[in-house]
Design a protein around this motif. Structure first.
Motif, mmCIF file in Angstrom:
data_model
loop_
_atom_site.group_PDB
_atom_site.id
_atom_site.type_symbol
_atom_site.label_atom_id
_atom_site.label_comp_id
_atom_site.label_asym_id
_atom_site.label_seq_id
_atom_site.Cartn_x
_atom_site.Cartn_y
_atom_site.Cartn_z
ATOM 1 N N ALA A 85 83.378 -42.362 -31.332
ATOM 2 C CA ALA A 85 82.373 -41.341 -31.013
ATOM 3 C C ALA A 85 81.377 -41.163 -32.148
ATOM 4 O O ALA A 85 80.248 -40.712 -31.928
ATOM 5 N N ALA A 86 81.800 -41.519 -33.378
ATOM 6 C CA ALA A 86 80.910 -41.343 -34.534
ATOM 7 C C ALA A 86 79.902 -42.477 -34.675
ATOM 8 O O ALA A 86 78.939 -42.368 -35.425
ATOM 9 N N GLN A 87 80.123 -43.578 -33.956
ATOM 10 C CA GLN A 87 79.211 -44.716 -34.055
ATOM 11 C C GLN A 87 77.892 -44.395 -33.352
ATOM 12 O O GLN A 87 77.883 -43.861 -32.254
ATOM 13 N N SER A 88 76.793 -44.736 -34.008
ATOM 14 C CA SER A 88 75.495 -44.504 -33.385
ATOM 15 C C SER A 88 75.043 -45.768 -32.657
ATOM 16 O O SER A 88 75.264 -46.877 -33.137
ATOM 17 N N VAL A 89 74.479 -45.599 -31.496
ATOM 18 C CA VAL A 89 73.956 -46.717 -30.719
ATOM 19 C C VAL A 89 72.440 -46.603 -30.715
ATOM 20 O O VAL A 89 71.887 -45.646 -30.180
#
Length: 424
Positions: A85-89
């Motif tokens: 959830a912390a990964q940015s896309v």
């Protein structure tokens, strides 16, 4: 097409991850969070058998699962939901264009009497089954309440996917909360004005035993339209007692509907119909011989109707030894065919052939049937389930169903607790 194991407790994180797998074109395998030693061994077996490329879990469980899988020949990488959830896309990623024949998810059976087996459910199977449910029950504009585990076919398909299909709000209670306080299920129905809910049969008995703690006006069940009652044999006495007790709290007459289903058919096979008889009284002695003879009085055993299938679902009653169809009012193994029948067992071709690829003799259509392992009969077009083949106890050449012996034992003394008896 890569399988990913989803190890979550109850909560929104699981549902988001399950949908994210669909979006990415991965195949989610939902399993329970392991607790006791036997559950950990089962999870190790599932990880090894499934060939999953990774495990997604809650942050608190990541280290535990890493330790658990470290001794496997090919340890799967463990990723926490929080990390994902912390990964940015940076760019919008289009959804994977899944086809009907692509796998939607893998549903592992309980594995209580052997190695767990993963039922491979395609998107076509899933759409067919939720369509059977929603059209069969004329669902639309529903409000759904569920405490059935998200890793169980009844909770996952019968509540979550059916709710998605009809764009219905879904209110989720954890199984642990229900077991601690069974009436919390009915209170949530009352608070949310729910119309639909799905439970195994034992839930009705638990609520009946605690009904004396309720005061008039504590709960209002008048909004309910359907209680799907399935997952284990439905006893008429338990069903009738629940309806009688909770009629005082607004429970509509006839809203408790027995169903029959299994993971190998995605979930639902058949459900009782309001315009058909809800039960049959059959001769107990003749039933042990495999014959259905209607009767009344002390020799009668009351069997509950599970109705019939919907759309292209077909049920055959078959002699398990010869593979030949039985006539009406004869007990045999329940075989099922239809577009909701799963592809087979994941990475187990021999078991798939033995269970999913059965045909009836002299059937020109050459339809493939799945063997359920359950016994039952058809009367007047309706299916009546009598027991599980593995649970039949043969005494002097006659078949006795384990659950019947258990009920007799439970009723013999107030010192025996309901649901705490096993016949072997």
């Amino acid at each position: 097409g890569d399988p990913l194991l989803l190890v979550f407790g109850p909560g929104l994180d699981f549902y988001l991850t399950q949908l994210a797998c669909h979006y990415a074109g991965c195949v989610p395998i939902p399993v329970p969070m392991p607790g006791e030693k036997g559950e950990r061994e089962r999870l190790e077996s599932v990880i090894a058998q499934s060939g999953c490329v990774g495990v997604i879990t809650e942050s608190d469980a990541a280290q535990t699962l890493t330790d658990l899988t470290s001794n496997l020949d090919q340890p799967s990488p463990i990723v926490s939901f929080k990390e994902l959830a912390a990964q940015s896309v940076e760019a919008a990623v289009p959804a994977y264009p899944s086809a009907a024949e692509d796998l939607a998810f893998i549903q592992y059976t309980s594995g209580s009497v052997g190695e767990p087996r993963g039922v491979a459910v395609t998107h076509g199977n899933l759409i067919a089954n939720v369509t059977m449910m929603t059209e069969g029950h004329q669902m639309g504009g529903e409000i759904i309440v569920s405490w059935v585990p998200h890793f169980h076919d009844m909770g996952l398909v019968g509540n979550f996917y059916a709710g998605m299909h009809t764009q219905s709000p879904l209110h989720v209670l954890s199984p642990e909360a229900f077991v601690r306080r069974p009436l919390s299920w009915l209170r949530l129905i009352s608070q949310t004005r729910a119309t639909n809910t799905t439970v195994p049969h034992f839930a009705l008995g638990l609520c009946c035993r605690l009904a004396h703690t309720l005061k008039p006006g504590d709960i209002d069940l008048s909004s309910l339209r359907l209680i799907v009652n399935s997952s284990e044999p439905v006893a008429w006495d338990g069903l009738a007692e629940f309806e009688r007790i909770f009629a005082a709290f607004g429970l509509p007459d006839g809203c408790v509907v027995p169903h029959y289903g299994l993971a190998e058919c995605t979930v639902m096979v058949s459900h009782a119909k309001r315009d058909r008889p809800r039960f049959l009284d059959v001769n107990r002695e003749e039933l042990t011989k495999g014959h259905v003879v209607l009767t009344e009085g002390v020799d009668a055993k009351r069997t509950v109707s599970c109705g019939s299938g919907h759309l292209d679902c077909e049920v055959a009653i078959v002699d398990p030894q010869t593979g030949r169809p039985c006539g009406e009012d004869r007990v045999g193994e329940i075989w099922i065919t239809g577009s909701h029948v799963a592809r087979g067992y994941w990475r187990q071709p021999q078991e798939t052939a033995a269970t999913f690829e059965q045909t009836l003799p002299n059937d020109n259509s050459r339809k493939s049937y799945v063997r359920s392992g359950d016994l039952g009969f058809v009367h007047g077009g309706d299916l009546f389930v009598t027991g599980r083949m593995k649970d039949v106890i043969i005494v002097r050449g006659r078949n006795h169903f384990a659950q019947d012996i258990e009920v007799v034992a439970e009723d013999s003394s107030p010192l025996l607790r309901k649901g705490r008896v096993a016949a072997l």
